[in-house]
Design an enzyme around this catalytic site. Structure first.
Site, PDB file in Angstrom:
ATOM      1  N   THR B 251       0.817  -1.209   0.000  1.00 33.67           N
ATOM      2  CA  THR B 251       0.000   0.000   0.000  1.00 33.67           C
ATOM      3  C   THR B 251       0.856   1.267   0.000  1.00 33.67           C
ATOM      4  OG1 THR B 251      -1.646  -1.188   1.264  1.00 33.67           O
ATOM      5  CG2 THR B 251      -1.733   1.204   1.401  1.00 33.67           C
ATOM      6  N   ARG B 279     -13.259  -8.722  -1.154  1.00 34.32           N
ATOM      7  CA  ARG B 279     -12.663  -8.287   0.124  1.00 34.32           C
ATOM      8  C   ARG B 279     -12.275  -6.807   0.093  1.00 34.32           C
ATOM      9  NH1 ARG B 279      -7.124  -6.380   1.602  1.00 34.32           N
ATOM     10  NH2 ARG B 279      -6.940  -6.785   3.826  1.00 34.32           N
ATOM     11  N   GLY B 281     -10.187  -4.044   2.369  1.00 33.90           N
ATOM     12  CA  GLY B 281      -9.274  -3.875   3.492  1.00 33.90           C
ATOM     13  C   GLY B 281      -9.444  -2.510   4.149  1.00 33.90           C
ATOM     14  N   ASP B 282      -8.407  -2.081   4.838  1.00 28.59           N
ATOM     15  CA  ASP B 282      -8.539  -0.827   5.577  1.00 28.59           C
ATOM     16  C   ASP B 282      -8.299   0.410   4.728  1.00 28.59           C
ATOM     17  OD1 ASP B 282      -5.761  -1.573   5.407  1.00 28.59           O
ATOM     18  OD2 ASP B 282      -5.338   0.021   6.850  1.00 28.59           O
ATOM     19  N   THR B 302      -0.671   1.343   6.579  1.00 24.47           N
ATOM     20  CA  THR B 302      -0.345   0.229   5.692  1.00 24.47           C
ATOM     21  C   THR B 302      -0.092  -1.011   6.532  1.00 24.47           C
ATOM     22  OG1 THR B 302       1.215  -0.642   4.068  1.00 24.47           O
ATOM     23  CG2 THR B 302       2.101   0.913   5.673  1.00 24.47           C
ATOM     24  N   GLY B 303      -0.637  -2.122   6.083  1.00 20.01           N
ATOM     25  CA  GLY B 303      -0.428  -3.334   6.860  1.00 20.01           C
ATOM     26  C   GLY B 303      -1.559  -4.320   6.640  1.00 20.01           C
ATOM     27  N   GLY B 305      -4.812  -5.256   6.730  1.00 25.46           N
ATOM     28  CA  GLY B 305      -5.967  -4.377   6.815  1.00 25.46           C
ATOM     29  C   GLY B 305      -7.024  -4.767   7.827  1.00 25.46           C
TER      30      GLY B 305
END
Lengths: 385, 385
Positions: B251, B279, B281-282, B302-303, B305
């Site tokens: 990200t 899906r 994510g964050d 970032t990571g 999510g």
């Protein structure tokens, strides 16, 4: 200065209705005026100062000293819900379904079931009713379809599940629960979410299951007036008159505390009438439409979703409790009557804290809502008074 | 007890590299050990107590006393990024693109442009590079497609825009900006979001624009090993080995403060390799992947999510600052090294506060990152040391 507030109002603790608590009633009536303000639609005029808020804390503390206390609170949407526009038959129908729904969750909690199960099964009843904008009664998109959003969160583990834009899942809250329990994800969307629901054996229906004449007529009415809805900034048309705004305020939700002290919250909706471009509102957004944390509270939101996302309503209530050490009631009031209102957002929340205190806070004329505590006392409310 | 920290590390303020600041360097080296801990991957062992955190505050206060100070910080993803696995050519390529990207935003800010424009245009450079998991370099879904998520938020107005699951929009952050500026919504998804992008005249590309051999091979590799990925709870397969986890950590994001004191943040991603079921994510979730509020800070995450959503990472950092009156550095550390880590989540944030203080906080082995301050001083970092 003392104003009597009808005892059918859910903002009055249920035990006040019992004759054995006459003394309590007498004492608490002195705080009813402030409590009335809590759910007033004009936040600027009636926003009480901190000392007034503090006076009202105890009146929602239903379970603070209970052993194995539990409680549950639900909403069926907030908006311009006025007594003058409501027939007695319609009001009775809403109240009957709210009661049917909350009793399902209450019985689960009473029998030692989890708050997650109580939230899910309570919402199922409202999803299966055509009265609310969720499941069976979902509003129509611009394309004449029904697209459902839902989310659920477990306050014990901070696990969460959400789905956005499903079209064939009978009970979207069940899909949100399954995403949480049976996938590595928090949020699924669109056709992918439909596929996951099928794979997981959830109940699938034909899209026309969600057809209701009332909702379809709402869509037609909005489309007729759509060309007049460009605002002065020339933004893309949407949702500017009162009637249309109301079309997106039928979201359902639930927050519950079980005998093990676990909080949970869930929300389910059809979104906005005439929505397009795959619009996602706050209902499936953890932190905006739904949040639960055993350290603070469980919250379900309903209202103009864009503002609830921008204000991070559900998580902000929890954060205020966690970091400012304020009560649920103060936190919910600050977020809805102050922060959300200042942005221009309308709607409300139902919430419950780790001691079982419940609050229904909204800045609209009304919110369909009900509460039950561990004593089995039921309160149902629709209007702000 | 004093440990020298390499001056190429972005966690060291840039002015420390200048010979004219020898005295400052000497003084600040005494706090380098604590600063080194800030970005260590083992939060339990190295989490400093409050007194230690406070010692380190001043070293990121680049602009606190500047008139019309501005600053910008970016990330290109966090994960198991180890020096031993990196060729010098690859490292040089990442650093060159990070520098190219941040200089675009820096020049906008220097010339009096808005933080929103700086964030958007900086992210565009990373989206157009095949190096990062966003735009051109997006990872592949299980279906062999590329589905992009992005969001942006304006700290001045709390306006926000997001898009999820688009497949034909060259620069997803531009779509998020357009959702914010030109629609009544915050979040659009899927084909509907594609349609909105077309209607608004954004740059549309054929889906094969997003094909890169490296990403496609990653998908094939994951699919080969997928059958072994059912965990002990028999959850649906996904993402359990280190290599696969890394596939979703590319990200990109940016946070900026402009000369007018306005904060903004944005994030763009292709999500997880092999993702399915639509899906989300964050990255497109306001409050999780992106948050900005002029009263507190601007954050891009970032990571992994799912954990960032459950922990409401971006909003929680802001809430800690607003309600507990802690610094950005303390708030970011608490959320990433304590709360997120305790849930089992991995990744990091870049963030900037209203005074221009910047922080890159992560609990992984590395995070691609860069900062520039109003003096034009550039720092680029990849590893944790």
């Amino acid at each position: 200065m003392i104003k009597l507030v009808p005892l059918t109002c859910s903002s009055i603790p249920i035990f006040m209705k019992k004759p054995i608590h006459i003394l309590v009633i007498t004492l608490l009536l002195f705080s009813c005026k402030e409590k009335g303000k809590l759910i007033d639609s004009n936040p600027q005029e009636n926003y009480p100062d901190k000392s007034e808020i503090e006076k009202t804390h105890h009146i929602t503390s239903l379970n603070k000293e209970n052993t194995n206390g539990f409680s549950i609170i639900i909403h069926g949407g907030a908006g311009t819900i006025l007594r003058k526009n409501m027939s007695s038959e319609k009001e009775a129908a809403y109240k009957a379904t709210l009661e049917e729904a909350i009793r399902v969750g209450y019985n689960i909690l009473k029998n030692g079931g989890s708050s997650l199960d109580a939230v899910q099964k309570t919402i199922n009843v409202m999803e299966d009713s055509p009265l609310f904008n969720a499941g069976k009664g979902a509003v129509f998109t611009n394309a004449g379809t029904n697209e459902h959003d839902a989310s659920i969160m477990d306050g014990k583990t901070l696990n969460a599940g959400a789905s956005a834009g499903t079209t064939i899942v009978k009970n979207p809250i069940n899909l949100a629960r399954t995403v949480m329990d049976r996938s590595p994800h928090v949020m699924l969307s669109g056709n992918g979410a439909n596929s996951f629901a099928k794979e997981q054996g959830l109940q699938i229906v034909e899209p026309d299951y969600f057809y209701t004449e009332k909702r379809y007529k709402s869509l037609e009415k909005i489309k007729e007036t759509e060309t007049s809805q460009l605002d002065h900034d020339n933004k893309v048309a949407a949702f500017y008159d009162e009637d249309i705004k109301n079309s997106k305020f039928g979201t359902v939700g639930c927050a519950a505390l079980d005998k093990n002290g676990n909080l949970a919250a869930g929300t389910s909706t059809g979104g906005m009438t005439n929505k397009r471009w795959g619009r996602i509102g706050d209902s499936p957004i953890i932190g905006a439409g739904t949040y639960a944390n055993n350290n603070t509270c469980a919250v379900s939101s309903t209202g103009w979703g864009e503002y609830f996302i921008r204000a991070m309503v559900a998580h902000d209530i929890s954060a205020l409790m966690a970091y400012k050490n304020v009560s649920l009631q103060e936190a919910a009031k600050d977020v809805i009557q102050n922060k959300l209102s200042n942005l221009g957002g309308t709607g409300g929340v139902v919430a419950i804290d780790k001691n079982g205190n419940m609050v229904a806070e909204f800045n609209t004329a009304g919110m369909y809502r009900a509460t039950m505590n561990a004593k089995g006392e039921l309160a149902i409310g629709i209007y702000k008074d």
